[in-house]
Design a protein around this motif. Structure first.
Motif, PDB file in Angstrom:
ATOM      1  N   ASP A  39      30.771   8.001  59.997  1.00  0.00           N
ATOM      2  CA  ASP A  39      29.389   8.809  60.085  1.00  0.00           C
ATOM      3  C   ASP A  39      29.790  10.283  60.080  1.00  0.00           C
ATOM      4  O   ASP A  39      28.895  11.043  59.500  1.00  0.00           O
ATOM      5  CB  ASP A  39      29.153   8.709  61.833  1.00  0.00           C
ATOM      6  N   ASN A  40      30.762  10.809  60.386  1.00  0.00           N
ATOM      7  CA  ASN A  40      31.207  12.087  60.147  1.00  0.00           C
ATOM      8  C   ASN A  40      31.281  12.491  58.469  1.00  0.00           C
ATOM      9  O   ASN A  40      31.013  13.368  58.239  1.00  0.00           O
ATOM     10  CB  ASN A  40      32.568  12.722  60.989  1.00  0.00           C
TER      11      ASN A  40
ATOM     12  N   ARG B 252      28.602  16.419  64.181  1.00  0.00           N
ATOM     13  CA  ARG B 252      29.584  15.479  63.324  1.00  0.00           C
ATOM     14  C   ARG B 252      30.411  16.375  62.424  1.00  0.00           C
ATOM     15  O   ARG B 252      31.436  15.945  62.063  1.00  0.00           O
ATOM     16  CB  ARG B 252      28.550  14.374  62.738  1.00  0.00           C
TER      17      ARG B 252
END
Length: 297
Positions: free
Chosen positions: A4-5, A35
């Motif tokens: 996700d990051n 993030r």
């Protein structure tokens, strides 16, 4: 690393702003920023500049290609398993970023787009660049594949020959007549040249065959259609692909435009370079590119 990051990092670079990337990921601006910060904390380095547009730092450039690969692999895995995610999460449409030289994009690569029109799970991000430099975008991780002039594959990539585009020097007969030396030969130093961009070396390479390194006037026209029109209107001479040649020019029957025989043709061998780690979507794109290139002119 948390994908996700990594996805946030890739999209920040692609979209140019945190706000646009956050909107596409359907998260708040603050959540998106967190993030990026979490990824930077994990690697111990700043990865992007907080500017508009967002730019990668040296560390970010090193990470970008790996990040893009990991995101693409995750998206393919999710699709193969039929996972769509919740309404709050990113739905894994496969993004394929590709560098293509403008002449190819305007001609034979159109057939790739025709095939891609039937793919409902893939979005294409095309980066127009001169064929001598598209491999730079592949090396930096900006794209997953490129139509490139260089046959040697970028590290971590494969390369295969697609075909050859032949370019002919074309000029208005009236333009040539206005710039002749006393002996009737063309004064190449004084005849204006049309370049696609400052990185376009086709005309400069061709001019060296008649002993000219730098013409007095060089027009920059960064549009294939406008470039060809500018040559047709007599703004300057330029190299036009054989497959885009106006009717009658090659046969010598055009009322004004002429092939400049003193300079002669230039050939550009084009190669398809892509990541060694492929996915079904990338394989599908490669197959479409090879089919389209088989009809290259």
């Amino acid at each position: 690393m948390n994908t996700d990051n990594l996805r946030a990092f890739v999209m920040a670079v692609d979209e140019g702003t945190f706000e646009s990337a956050a909107a596409l990921l359907r998260v708040s601006g603050s959540a998106f920023s967190q993030r990026i910060k979490a990824l930077e904390k994990e690697v111990g380095q700043v990865l992007v500049t907080r500017t508009v547009p967002v730019r990668t730092t040296a560390a970010g450039e090193d990470l970008l290609r790996t990040a893009r690969q990991m995101v693409l692999l995750e998206d393919e895995a999710r699709r193969s398993l039929g996972f769509r995610g919740s309404s709050k999460n990113y739905t894994p449409t496969i993004t394929l970023s590709v560098a293509v030289n403008a002449d190819s994009l305007y001609s034979w690569f159109i057939r790739v787009l025709q095939e891609a029109a039937t793919w409902d799970d893939v979005e294409l991000h095309l980066y127009p660049e001169d064929q001598e430099h598209t491999h730079e975008l592949l090396r930096s991780g900006t794209v997953v594949a490129a139509v490139a002039e260089h046959p040697t594959p970028v590290s971590g990539c494969r390369s295969r020959l697609l075909g050859t585009m032949r370019y002919w020097p074309v000029a208005s007969a009236e333009l040539l007549d206005r710039h002749r030396a006393d002996d009737g030969s063309p004064n190449w130093q004084e005849i204006p040249v049309v370049d696609y961009s400052i990185r376009d070396s086709l005309q400069r390479t061709a001019l060296q065959r008649v002993g000219v390194d730098s013409p007095r006037v060089t027009h920059l026209i960064p549009s294939v259609e406008a470039y060809n029109a500018a040559v047709g209107y007599g703004l300057g001479w330029g190299m036009i692909p054989e497959g885009m040649m106006p009717a009658g020019v090659m046969e010598g029957t055009h009322p004004d435009l002429r092939i400049i025989r003193e300079i002669g043709a230039e050939e550009s061998a084009l190669h398809w370079q892509h990541w060694t780690t492929t996915t079904p979507a990338l394989d599908r794109l490669s197959a479409a590119v090879e089919r389209a290139a088989a009809r290259m002119r």
